[in-house]
Design an enzyme around this catalytic site. Structure first.
Site, mmCIF file in Angstrom:
data_model
loop_
_atom_site.group_PDB
_atom_site.id
_atom_site.type_symbol
_atom_site.label_atom_id
_atom_site.label_comp_id
_atom_site.label_asym_id
_atom_site.label_seq_id
_atom_site.Cartn_x
_atom_site.Cartn_y
_atom_site.Cartn_z
ATOM 1 N N THR A 214 -0.050 7.248 4.951
ATOM 2 C CA THR A 214 -1.313 7.760 4.353
ATOM 3 C C THR A 214 -1.213 8.038 2.697
ATOM 4 O O THR A 214 -2.058 8.483 2.272
ATOM 5 C CB THR A 214 -1.676 9.223 5.005
ATOM 6 O OG1 THR A 214 -0.500 10.137 5.075
ATOM 7 C CG2 THR A 214 -2.126 8.869 6.342
ATOM 8 N N GLU A 215 0.020 7.463 2.183
ATOM 9 C CA GLU A 215 0.195 7.799 1.052
ATOM 10 C C GLU A 215 -0.924 7.537 -0.140
ATOM 11 O O GLU A 215 -1.198 8.064 -0.881
ATOM 12 C CB GLU A 215 1.580 7.436 0.468
ATOM 13 C CG GLU A 215 2.872 8.049 1.069
ATOM 14 C CD GLU A 215 3.386 7.493 2.306
ATOM 15 O OE1 GLU A 215 4.425 8.173 2.539
ATOM 16 O OE2 GLU A 215 2.518 6.815 2.903
ATOM 17 N N VAL A 216 -1.327 6.109 0.008
ATOM 18 C CA VAL A 216 -2.137 5.460 -0.832
ATOM 19 C C VAL A 216 -3.589 6.318 -0.948
ATOM 20 O O VAL A 216 -4.574 6.351 -1.804
ATOM 21 C CB VAL A 216 -2.557 4.360 -0.538
ATOM 22 C CG1 VAL A 216 -1.275 3.416 -0.744
ATOM 23 C CG2 VAL A 216 -2.851 4.126 0.829
ATOM 24 N N ARG A 217 -3.881 7.195 0.204
ATOM 25 C CA ARG A 217 -5.228 7.831 0.372
ATOM 26 C C ARG A 217 -5.059 9.045 -0.441
ATOM 27 O O ARG A 217 -6.146 9.767 -0.685
ATOM 28 C CB ARG A 217 -5.562 7.989 1.851
ATOM 29 C CG ARG A 217 -5.527 6.667 2.659
ATOM 30 C CD ARG A 217 -6.365 6.820 3.940
ATOM 31 N NE ARG A 217 -6.589 5.733 4.576
ATOM 32 C CZ ARG A 217 -7.330 5.509 5.571
ATOM 33 N NH1 ARG A 217 -7.898 6.380 5.971
ATOM 34 N NH2 ARG A 217 -7.444 4.202 6.145
ATOM 35 N N ILE A 218 -3.850 9.430 -0.717
ATOM 36 C CA ILE A 218 -4.011 10.825 -1.574
ATOM 37 C C ILE A 218 -3.314 10.286 -3.041
ATOM 38 O O ILE A 218 -2.855 11.424 -3.860
ATOM 39 C CB ILE A 218 -2.897 11.878 -1.048
ATOM 40 C CG1 ILE A 218 -1.391 11.372 -0.859
ATOM 41 C CG2 ILE A 218 -3.510 12.352 0.196
ATOM 42 C CD1 ILE A 218 -0.664 12.523 -0.592
#
Length: 244
Positions: free
Chosen positions: A121-125
């Site tokens: 989920t890193e790219v979403r934050i």
């Protein structure tokens, strides 16, 4: 407050991430305590193997956004799992996100119940899966990893096993785990250590080559304006400003 539970049965040390109210997020305190517990298990001649598991319905939600570990501390934890002279087996019955997937990749064997789900989920934050790439890139299908790194999509256990993130999955994780632990208990300690060294050589080459650069990248991204917006949006349960 203890963040890591410990039990032992027939030479298998079980370490449980035990901060369910924070979804076992990787805080500075949890990372430090887990690293210490692993070091102790590695030095204990009574330990044949380590099982890494969790309490609650989440194995780990990734970095604790309120108290994140220093990037070099996370590197040290992941390398410690890879270098431990005892096999480390992940036992997952819940959700795994972001940095938690680095723990799975660092383990020698990772098994899960079919209730588990996974997502980078890193790219979403507003950041990237930088440090956790150290064990992930050498062990996971590169085309699949490109998709899931770039999109943050959720994976089920069948897909996680297909791409190499999991070793095996089943309805009852302990049924899946039983023959694995039996095999480890029947194996000579010195032979296990040397065999693990053979298996982890390429992973450790990645740490030696890339750890400094990926640690710097992680620190830079977490200090960026995009990360501040992404983390604020996450905590406020809204979409970040870049969603179209």
């Amino acid at each position: 407050m203890t963040l890591i539970g410990r039990t032992r049965a027939r030479g298998v040390e079980t370490l449980s991430l035990d901060a369910p109210e924070r979804r076992n997020a990787l805080s500075a305190a949890l990372v430090g305590e887990l690293a210490g517990a692993l070091d102790e298990a590695g030095e204990d001649p009574g330990v044949r193997a380590v099982v890494l598991t969790h309490t609650g319905n989440t194995f780990s939600a990734g970095a604790d956004l309120r108290d994140p570990p220093a990037p070099d501390a996370l590197v040290g934890l992941l390398r410690g799992i890879v270098e431990l002279p005892k096999p480390v087996v992940a036992r997952v019955t819940g959700h795994v996100r972001a940095g938690g997937l680095g723990l799975l990749a660092a383990c020698d064997v990772s098994v899960a119940s079919r209730a588990a789900t996974f997502a980078f989920t890193e790219v979403r934050i507003g950041v990237a899966p930088a440090v956790i790439s150290l064990p992930l890139l050498p062990r996971t299908d590169p085309r699949a990893l490109a998709r899931y790194y770039l999109t943050g999509e959720r994976l089920d256990t069948a897909e996680a096993a297909r791409i190499g993130l999991l070793t095996a999955a089943g309805d009852d994780v302990d049924d899946v785990l039983a023959p694995i632990l039996d095999g480890l208990r029947r194996s000579a300690p010195e032979a296990l250590a040397e065999t693990k060294r053979l298996l982890t050589a390429r992973v450790l080459e990645t740490f030696d080559r890339d750890a400094a650069a990926l640690t710097a990248l992680s620190a830079r991204l977490f200090a960026s304006a995009h990360a501040r917006e992404g983390m604020t949006a996450f905590l406020e349960r809204r979409d970040p400003e870049w969603v179209v």
